[in-house]
Write a protein that holds these residues in place. Structure first.
Motif, PDB file in Angstrom:
ATOM      1  N   HIS A 145       0.931  -1.196   0.180  1.00 31.18           N
ATOM      2  CA  HIS A 145       0.137  -0.502   0.402  1.00 31.18           C
ATOM      3  C   HIS A 145       1.291   1.236   0.412  1.00 31.18           C
ATOM      4  CE1 HIS A 145      -3.349  -2.317   0.259  1.00 31.18           C
ATOM      5  NE2 HIS A 145      -2.917  -3.341   1.891  1.00 31.18           N
ATOM      6  N   TYR A 146       1.914   1.629  -1.209  1.00 31.77           N
ATOM      7  CA  TYR A 146       2.649   2.390  -0.927  1.00 31.77           C
ATOM      8  C   TYR A 146       1.287   4.480  -1.133  1.00 31.77           C
ATOM      9  CZ  TYR A 146       5.694  -0.569  -3.250  1.00 31.77           C
ATOM     10  OH  TYR A 146       6.204  -2.086  -3.217  1.00 31.77           O
ATOM     11  N   GLY A 147       0.667   3.987  -1.284  1.00 32.50           N
ATOM     12  CA  GLY A 147      -0.440   5.345  -1.295  1.00 32.50           C
ATOM     13  C   GLY A 147      -0.783   5.302   0.216  1.00 32.50           C
ATOM     14  N   ARG A 148      -1.006   4.709   1.176  1.00 36.04           N
ATOM     15  CA  ARG A 148      -0.666   4.795   2.536  1.00 36.04           C
ATOM     16  C   ARG A 148      -0.005   5.561   2.371  1.00 36.04           C
ATOM     17  NH1 ARG A 148      -4.084  -0.672   4.542  1.00 36.04           N
ATOM     18  NH2 ARG A 148      -5.947  -0.610   3.365  1.00 36.04           N
ATOM     19  N   TRP A 149       0.620   4.596   3.000  1.00 32.84           N
ATOM     20  CA  TRP A 149       2.894   5.204   3.029  1.00 32.84           C
ATOM     21  C   TRP A 149       3.179   6.768   3.320  1.00 32.84           C
ATOM     22  CZ3 TRP A 149       4.444   3.720   7.465  1.00 32.84           C
ATOM     23  CH2 TRP A 149       3.832   1.903   7.440  1.00 32.84           C
TER      24      TRP A 149
ATOM     25  N   ALA B 268       3.410  12.411   4.524  1.00 30.04           N
ATOM     26  CA  ALA B 268       2.730  13.752   4.153  1.00 30.04           C
ATOM     27  C   ALA B 268       1.994  14.343   5.877  1.00 30.04           C
ATOM     28  CB  ALA B 268       1.341  13.440   2.671  1.00 30.04           C
ATOM     29  N   ALA B 269       0.985  13.380   5.947  1.00 30.73           N
ATOM     30  CA  ALA B 269       0.347  14.072   7.181  1.00 30.73           C
ATOM     31  C   ALA B 269       1.574  14.337   8.653  1.00 30.73           C
ATOM     32  CB  ALA B 269      -0.695  12.953   7.921  1.00 30.73           C
TER      33      ALA B 269
END
Length: 319
Positions: free
Chosen positions: A28-32, A37-38
């Motif tokens: 899950h690259y998008g989650r990381w 970013a957060a």
């Protein structure tokens, strides 16, 4: 004749045995990327606050554990506890009245909810704080006669603390009654009928059968109401009830350090809300035993478990 499996048919099964299947975890690259970013945004915000000289961290440190702040915290805590006890007690009674088949009880309870839920809490606090402008004396006696049993001056009886307690408690009772009513109605009517068939009286059925099962539905919103009540006590500063926010306002009215003093109040409110979340989570797990949500974990545990599972999956894939 039973069907037989030839060696030719059995060969493909051996080629695809479970031990030979390679497990590739989903990445899950998008989650990381979103998580990084957060974290970067939060880190930038914290860094900017830490370096901001306008916050006057020395003032915050000086007043964070001051005696005046602890006096306000004491008032805030006992107001929260007393108002919730008062609100939950009256709210349970109002909820039972609203479920009654008696039209008088239903009408009176509905009127109570309509009045105290339909007017702003700030208006109710000011009303109780200045009730002496409406009634100079509080008298208990026989209506429409001159017979009086008890009489007291309103300002003496309704001190700012008592006025704040009445306003917070009665307002909470209106909301708590709806929460309790929803919890009672969530219990299947067959439970009540089964208890009545065993000879249990309605009051005993409500106390022993219905309410314990309704607690699973009541606890989460009631815990939220408790946290909300802790913050709503800040409104009693308008009648100088000497809570945390009242004392904070008294300080920044003298030293003009508004933002640092509001930071002191925010730190303490966040700390108290965090402490209140612990017993709420425990009660939710206790009364949720045997249900699908009985094993609910906290957000911190979920984040740690997700991070550990992701790292473990990456290590297994790299082998």
């Amino acid at each position: 004749m039973p069907a037989t499996t030839s060696p030719v048919d059995a060969a493909p099964l051996k080629e695809h045995a479970p031990s030979d299947i390679e497990i590739v975890p989903v990445r899950h690259y998008g989650r990381w990327i979103a998580a990084l970013a957060a974290v970067a945004a939060v880190g930038g915000l914290v860094g900017s606050l830490a370096k901001n000289a306008n916050l006057h961290w020395d003032v915050i440190g000086h007043y964070l554990f001051a005696g005046l702040i602890f006096d306000g915290l004491t008032t805030t805590l006992w107001l929260t506890a007393a108002a919730m006890v008062l609100g939950l007690g009256i709210g349970t009674l109002i909820a039972i009245m609203r479920l009654s088949a008696n039209p008088v009880l239903y009408g009176l309870s509905s009127l109570f909810v309509w009045v105290f839920r339909g007017t702003p809490l700030l208006v109710q606090i000011i009303f109780w704080g200045y009730a002496a402008a409406l009634y100079k004396k509080v008298m208990i006696g026989i209506p429409f006669t001159d017979i009086t049993f008890l009489q007291a001056d309103t300002n003496t009886l309704l001190t700012p603390a008592v006025a704040a307690l009445l306003a917070l408690g009665l307002n909470e009772a209106a909301y708590a009654s709806e929460i309790v009513r929803a919890g009672i109605q969530s219990v299947d009517t067959g439970q009540t009928e089964a208890a009545h068939s065993l000879g249990m009286r309605p009051a005993l059925t409500m106390r022993r059968i219905v309410l314990p099962q309704a607690m699973r539905v009541i606890i989460p919103p009631m815990g939220n109401e408790t946290i909300n009540m802790l913050k709503m006590t800040a409104l009693v500063s308008v009648i100088a009830a000497h809570d945390l926010m009242s004392n904070i306002q008294d300080v920044y009215a003298q030293n003009y350090q508004v933002i640092p003093m509001l930071m002191v109040a925010s730190i303490w409110y966040l700390a108290l809300v965090s402490l209140l979340s612990v017993p709420q989570a425990w009660m939710e797990r206790r009364y949720g035993r045997g249900t699908s949500g009985g094993g609910r974990v906290s957000p911190v545990q979920r984040m740690l478990a997700g991070a550990f599972s992701s790292v473990r999956g990456k290590k297994e894939s790299d082998r």
